[in-house]
Design a protein around this motif. Structure first.
Motif, PDB file in Angstrom:
ATOM      1  N   MET A   1       0.835  -1.198   0.000  1.00 38.77           N
ATOM      2  CA  MET A   1       0.000   0.000   0.000  1.00 38.77           C
ATOM      3  C   MET A   1       0.873   1.253   0.000  1.00 38.77           C
ATOM      4  O   MET A   1       1.968   1.266   0.560  1.00 38.77           O
ATOM      5  CB  MET A   1      -0.907   0.006   1.233  1.00 38.77           C
ATOM      6  N   LYS A   2       0.355   2.323  -0.610  1.00 43.50           N
ATOM      7  CA  LYS A   2       1.109   3.567  -0.669  1.00 43.50           C
ATOM      8  C   LYS A   2       1.347   4.141   0.723  1.00 43.50           C
ATOM      9  O   LYS A   2       2.394   4.736   0.984  1.00 43.50           O
ATOM     10  CB  LYS A   2       0.368   4.575  -1.540  1.00 43.50           C
ATOM     11  N   LEU A   3       0.375   3.965   1.626  1.00 46.09           N
ATOM     12  CA  LEU A   3       0.521   4.496   2.974  1.00 46.09           C
ATOM     13  C   LEU A   3       1.684   3.826   3.693  1.00 46.09           C
ATOM     14  O   LEU A   3       2.510   4.494   4.323  1.00 46.09           O
ATOM     15  CB  LEU A   3      -0.776   4.304   3.762  1.00 46.09           C
ATOM     16  N   HIS A   4       1.761   2.513   3.588  1.00 43.25           N
ATOM     17  CA  HIS A   4       2.862   1.791   4.225  1.00 43.25           C
ATOM     18  C   HIS A   4       4.207   2.221   3.630  1.00 43.25           C
ATOM     19  O   HIS A   4       5.206   2.352   4.345  1.00 43.25           O
ATOM     20  CB  HIS A   4       2.674   0.282   4.069  1.00 43.25           C
ATOM     21  N   SER A   5       4.225   2.447   2.328  1.00 46.28           N
ATOM     22  CA  SER A   5       5.459   2.888   1.672  1.00 46.28           C
ATOM     23  C   SER A   5       5.879   4.265   2.171  1.00 46.28           C
ATOM     24  O   SER A   5       7.067   4.536   2.370  1.00 46.28           O
ATOM     25  CB  SER A   5       5.264   2.918   0.153  1.00 46.28           C
ATOM     26  N   ALA A   6       4.889   5.136   2.375  1.00 43.16           N
ATOM     27  CA  ALA A   6       5.188   6.483   2.866  1.00 43.16           C
ATOM     28  C   ALA A   6       5.755   6.433   4.282  1.00 43.16           C
ATOM     29  O   ALA A   6       6.706   7.156   4.617  1.00 43.16           O
ATOM     30  CB  ALA A   6       3.929   7.343   2.827  1.00 43.16           C
ATOM     31  N   ILE A   7       5.181   5.577   5.123  1.00 43.50           N
ATOM     32  CA  ILE A   7       5.672   5.439   6.494  1.00 43.50           C
ATOM     33  C   ILE A   7       7.091   4.877   6.495  1.00 43.50           C
ATOM     34  O   ILE A   7       7.959   5.349   7.235  1.00 43.50           O
ATOM     35  CB  ILE A   7       4.728   4.540   7.314  1.00 43.50           C
ATOM     36  N   GLN A   8       7.328   3.888   5.655  1.00 41.54           N
ATOM     37  CA  GLN A   8       8.667   3.319   5.571  1.00 41.54           C
ATOM     38  C   GLN A   8       9.669   4.354   5.075  1.00 41.54           C
ATOM     39  O   GLN A   8      10.817   4.412   5.536  1.00 41.54           O
ATOM     40  CB  GLN A   8       8.669   2.104   4.639  1.00 41.54           C
ATOM     41  N   PHE A   9       9.226   5.202   4.149  1.00 40.57           N
ATOM     42  CA  PHE A   9      10.090   6.275   3.641  1.00 40.57           C
ATOM     43  C   PHE A   9      10.480   7.215   4.774  1.00 40.57           C
ATOM     44  O   PHE A   9      11.633   7.645   4.872  1.00 40.57           O
ATOM     45  CB  PHE A   9       9.370   7.040   2.536  1.00 40.57           C
ATOM     46  N   ALA A  10       9.513   7.542   5.647  1.00 42.52           N
ATOM     47  CA  ALA A  10       9.800   8.415   6.792  1.00 42.52           C
ATOM     48  C   ALA A  10      10.824   7.771   7.717  1.00 42.52           C
ATOM     49  O   ALA A  10      11.737   8.442   8.219  1.00 42.52           O
ATOM     50  CB  ALA A  10       8.509   8.719   7.547  1.00 42.52           C
ATOM     51  N   HIS A  11      10.691   6.476   7.938  1.00 43.26           N
ATOM     52  CA  HIS A  11      11.649   5.760   8.786  1.00 43.26           C
ATOM     53  C   HIS A  11      13.045   5.752   8.163  1.00 43.26           C
ATOM     54  O   HIS A  11      14.054   5.930   8.854  1.00 43.26           O
ATOM     55  CB  HIS A  11      11.185   4.321   9.002  1.00 43.26           C
ATOM     56  N   ASP A  12      13.084   5.555   6.858  1.00 38.41           N
ATOM     57  CA  ASP A  12      14.366   5.374   6.173  1.00 38.41           C
ATOM     58  C   ASP A  12      15.094   6.681   5.884  1.00 38.41           C
ATOM     59  O   ASP A  12      16.257   6.661   5.472  1.00 38.41           O
ATOM     60  CB  ASP A  12      14.151   4.625   4.850  1.00 38.41           C
ATOM     61  N   ASN A  13      14.419   7.804   6.074  1.00 34.29           N
ATOM     62  CA  ASN A  13      15.014   9.090   5.712  1.00 34.29           C
ATOM     63  C   ASN A  13      15.025  10.054   6.892  1.00 34.29           C
ATOM     64  O   ASN A  13      14.677  11.229   6.769  1.00 34.29           O
ATOM     65  CB  ASN A  13      14.266   9.701   4.523  1.00 34.29           C
TER      66      ASN A  13
END
Length: 234
Positions: A1-13
């Motif tokens: 899901m795009k939401l999960h990807s966005a959250i992971q992006f926040a964690h990774d950056n």
């Protein structure tokens, strides 16, 4: 899901800033000595955190969302809100009035400063010249904002323009706007924000807004803080 990807992006950056923001160079690393001295309270920052609200419901959250962290220049928005409140309450008649006409302080008596308006202060086009809380306006001359921007000329004195003719991101001048509004309300801006904004919207009481160790002023026999418009120096 795009939401999960966005959250992971926040964690990774996560920001590369160090956790201990009290380290002098963590905030004002491009300021030249002695103007890089931290003068207000700071505390270690937390890790990535956030939440997503959709149609009034929290649909995702990550990190410690209860933690109180520094929001830095978000306080400029609070100063803007206080200015609007001052207008609503009749303390400011017109944003295009010269601040000098309100006889709040002697910071607008020089030829360079006498025509500065409230609008100039709020839009960072005042070109005010002077020293406030031990910091000269020149500390943010030639300041550049952005990722991978060459900010090496910050602090090099430049020719001043007429008020309203040149925009510059200058925290000394933002602090001046805060100082003038504090004098206008005759109370600390956190109290103003609390009464007119935070309490009515049901905000928690965990938020904090501070000034510097030397930015306390006497108003009607009381010592109150003139708060900062960012965490540039704490």
């Amino acid at each position: 899901m795009k939401l999960h990807s966005a959250i992971q992006f926040a964690h990774d950056n996560e920001t590369p800033w160090c956790y201990d923001l009290n380290q002098e160079k963590a905030i004002s690393k491009n300021d030249r000595p002695p103007w890089n001295e931290i003068m207000g309270p700071l505390k270690p920052r937390g890790g990535p955190a956030g939440l997503v609200i959709y149609e009034g419901h929290i649909v995702a959250e990550w990190g410690n969302i209860e933690r109180v962290d520094a929001t830095f220049s978000a306080t400029k928005s609070y100063i803007g809100l206080c200015a609007v409140l001052a207008f609503r309450e009749g303390l400011i008649n017109d944003f295009d009035d010269p601040v000098r006409d309100y006889k709040l302080c002697n910071s607008f008596e020089s030829p360079q400063n006498k025509s500065i308006t409230w609008r100039h202060l709020l839009q960072q086009t005042s070109e005010w010249e002077g020293v406030l809380w031990g910091k000269p306006d020149t500390v943010d001359h030639n300041r550049r904002i952005g990722i991978d921007i060459d900010d090496s000329q910050r602090g090099e004195k430049r020719r001043l323009r007429n008020p309203g003719c040149f925009w510059e991101y200058n925290d000394v001048r933002v602090n001046l706007a805060s100082y003038c509004l504090t004098l206008l309300f005759e109370q600390a801006l956190p109290d103003v924000l609390h009464k007119y904004i935070m309490d009515p919207i049901g905000a928690t009481n965990s938020w904090e807004w501070y000034g510097y160790r030397n930015s306390f002023i006497e108003v009607n026999g009381r010592s109150i803080p003139s708060v900062s418009g960012g965490a540039h120096w704490g």
